[in-house]
Design an enzyme around this catalytic site. Structure first.
Site: not given
Lengths: 443, 443
Positions: A167, A238, A263-264, A415
């Site tokens: 990422f 991560d 927040y995911k 996605r």
């Protein structure tokens, strides 16, 4: 200063502004396909026997939408708005500064709020509560644990090894840290599926994201961590697309450090505070992980206001500043959704949802230029499914306008994230019907 | 993990738990003195002609309390709870991921929210909007700007010069950064009122807090910054007790960097996001301030997801991670209170309030072991008044229980903060009546 129009599509903006009803005939067609989809009997049967089906009512979701972007922003847990009101009106407005300490005996003081949230995240990632700190953003936490790893490593080890396709923020943060340190530090980017020969004597830390943000490919954390440890390399994982998506076992794997998003899959709200993990091996009195960003909240006795920093006993030492109580309280409330969730059942359902999606999408892959990039093998799959498509950006804009909310990632990735807490197998069928309508319209 | 009972007094906790009515005869006596205080005619007259009196109705404040701790946590602006509900229910719950871009044309998208908040803070601190970033905590921002300053300074300058009595987090953060860098860096602590001879050729940066958190002593930012610049030293100003308390003129002073809090005089809520300032001198294409903690939000094109970090044009480059939207929205709403406020009128009223408090407290200083430690000279005073008292901790616990909410700072400081937006001169008289009752009870 950021030009948002350069970074999103006009269709996305329009869709959100006008909401339902759809803004164009195409969006209407996709929306109709979604809401009118015939649900196969086998999927209805799977939903009828889904032990997690009851969890959906704990979320507020808009109608006419299949939301497949919980891996970017988790949906709103129903209890959160009331908790926010209570924090704003009572704890802030009425009790004011007293709320830092008030209610400590009932677990309601702000001072220990970061630790209480950490204790809720710990079982989701296979950590002890004092190995977890909840604070800052994932980028800042990545900086902190990488800095700690570099300082713990012997001086001759000056390389951070990472996934060439990691990422971007992970790459930026690592490079920024190395630029700050100067003096022969290096970021080395490799293929994480072929680490053999790369865990050399100059490597200090291995920085990997367990689940790739584009392909959804999951790495074998246990095997890679063991390989790294055998080579004297510290691991930094991560968990952005792992925590809350399936059981994670950091202690079982022997990981040194980890970071992740609130927040995911943890549904803590936009930009929710991040978490970090530091193995208790690095929290002892000797050879403890040094704290690069040291602030009063990470001090062993914050109100003593010593002139020198004495770290708090656990990972709390990595909480530098005053926590953002409103955002942190939302995350605290959101995590209560997990209190009665069996993470193995969560994983089973996640695989069933993604298996179903892949199976229902197969006919579309035969008809349209869609290429599955997510591994079919269960052990190598996270909780998302991704496809390449030459017009991925435009297709996703159409889908979002029509109510199938996934996301687009450069250069050509569609996605779709699956959240077992609020998705049914029927949702999968509806989403595929919407995708079919979008692709047929564009063919 | 933090033992809160070791860091606050039992009385504080009890007071906040039981709230009104007061928990003890002593608290009742202080409360009665406060609510029954006779307000002198000259103070009523000052209040009757106060151009800022109308602002009080924009805040929600508890009854029976004089809240003199807005320099630790500002009071709740009345508009904030509704904004929070709107963000949670509509922007998060209903629009979901689309809110990152939706409403960009109406200034409601999340992506540009940090910049919109920065633009509201800029005029309060004498900055241009693109010189300000709103992100992270004050500690993390201090780390970032100190790191930038050290990298901008010539290699032979390796000293951070600071106030020996600076706020502890500033000292911890500076020391943590220097420990991370190693290699001959040094934190040198001096008396900021006697800088002559200390701005030597080995000093890279001068880190000072404009208003001392204990004494309320204000430094001459313009003069000190000029002196530092003449000596080739970069300045980093901590505006924790300045921003929103009186007009600050960073550009006028020629400051290089600054940081400050969102939750004190800006009333952004507990742990509100912090701000940082970088002079546009350091934001150009050449010799730009390097970004030590670089994340996707500070990238010139966040959604391109490049493998290399290209900084955004302005101070936005110092926003590393996804902003905590709930906390940031509260701050955004809170700042609207300042939209029609003349900062010079704010300063005039602040001085009138603190002058009045000092004057009314004088007879108590004669009767009790109270020593004023805040400068009487206007130019050297912030917006708080502090006294030493040998039993400061116990006296403040009594006061808080009785409704005069100030705070205690080690070792012996009673601190009273004044916020011209919601305090009247009558409040000052009430607070002094409460202090008198508390001191008489203890005599």
């Amino acid at each position: 200063m950021t030009n948002i129009h350069a970074t999103t599509t006009a269709a996305q903006t329009t869709a959100a502004q006008t909401a339902r009803p759809p803004a164009s005939p195409l969006h209407a067609r996709i929306g109709a396909a979604l809401t009118g989809a015939a649900i196969p009997a086998d999927l209805l049967d799977l939903d009828a026997h889904d032990p997690l089906a009851r969890k959906r009512e704990e979320f507020t979701l808009p109608g006419g939408v299949v939301y497949l972007d919980g891996n970017s922003l988790g949906a709103l847990p129903r209890a959160v708005p009331e908790r926010l009101q209570q924090v704003a009106a009572q704890e802030w407005g009425d009790a004011l500064i007293r709320s830092w300490s008030a209610g400590a005996d009932r677990g309601r003081d702000w001072m220990n709020l970061p630790d209480r949230v950490a204790a809720k995240i710990a079982p989701l990632i296979g950590a002890l509560p004092h190995e977890v700190a909840v604070t800052d953003t994932t980028g800042v936490n990545t900086f902190k644990v990488l800095a700690a790893a570099l300082k713990l490593a012997p001086a001759e080890r000056r390389v951070i090894l990472t996934d060439a396709e990691n990422f971007p923020t992970d790459l930026y943060v690592a490079q920024g840290l190395l630029d700050l340190l100067g003096g022969g530090y290096e970021l080395r980017r490799v293929n994480p599926d072929a680490l053999d020969g790369h865990l050399t004597a100059d490597v200090a830390a291995l920085l990997l994201t367990e689940v790739d943000y584009r392909t959804g490919r999951r790495l074998d954390m246990a095997a890679i961590t063991a390989q790294a440890r055998a080579a004297g390399v510290l691991t930094v994982w991560d968990l952005a697309h792992s925590a809350g998506a399936f059981p994670v076992d950091l202690r079982g794997a022997g990981a040194d450090f980890a970071v992740g998003c609130g927040y995911k899959f943890l549904n803590g709200g936009p930009g929710a505070p991040s978490f970090l993990f530091v193995s208790e091996r690095h929290l002892g009195n000797e050879n403890a992980a040094p704290v690069a960003i040291s602030g009063w909240m990470g001090h062993a006795d914050p109100f003593e206001m010593d002139r020198a920093f004495t770290p708090a006993p656990g990972a709390r030492r990595f909480v530098p500043g005053t926590p953002m109580v409103l955002s942190l309280s939302a995350l605290d409330s959101a995590l209560d959704v997990f209190a009665d969730v069996d993470l193995h059942a969560l994983r089973t359902k996640s695989l069933s949802l993604t298996d179903t999606f892949i199976r229902l999408m197969e006919p579309l892959c035969a008809r349209f230029p869609l290429t599955l990039v997510t591994p079919q093998e269960h052990a190598r799959r996270g909780s998302q499914v991704s496809y390449r498509h030459p017009q991925a950006r435009e297709v996703m804009a159409d889908l979002i306008g029509g109510g199938v909310i996934g996301d687009y990632r450069t250069p050509d990735i569609l996605r779709f994230g699956f959240t077992p807490l609020y998705h049914s197998h029927a949702d999968v069928a509806r989403a595929v019907a919407g995708v079919q309508a979008a692709l047929e319209a564009r063919a």
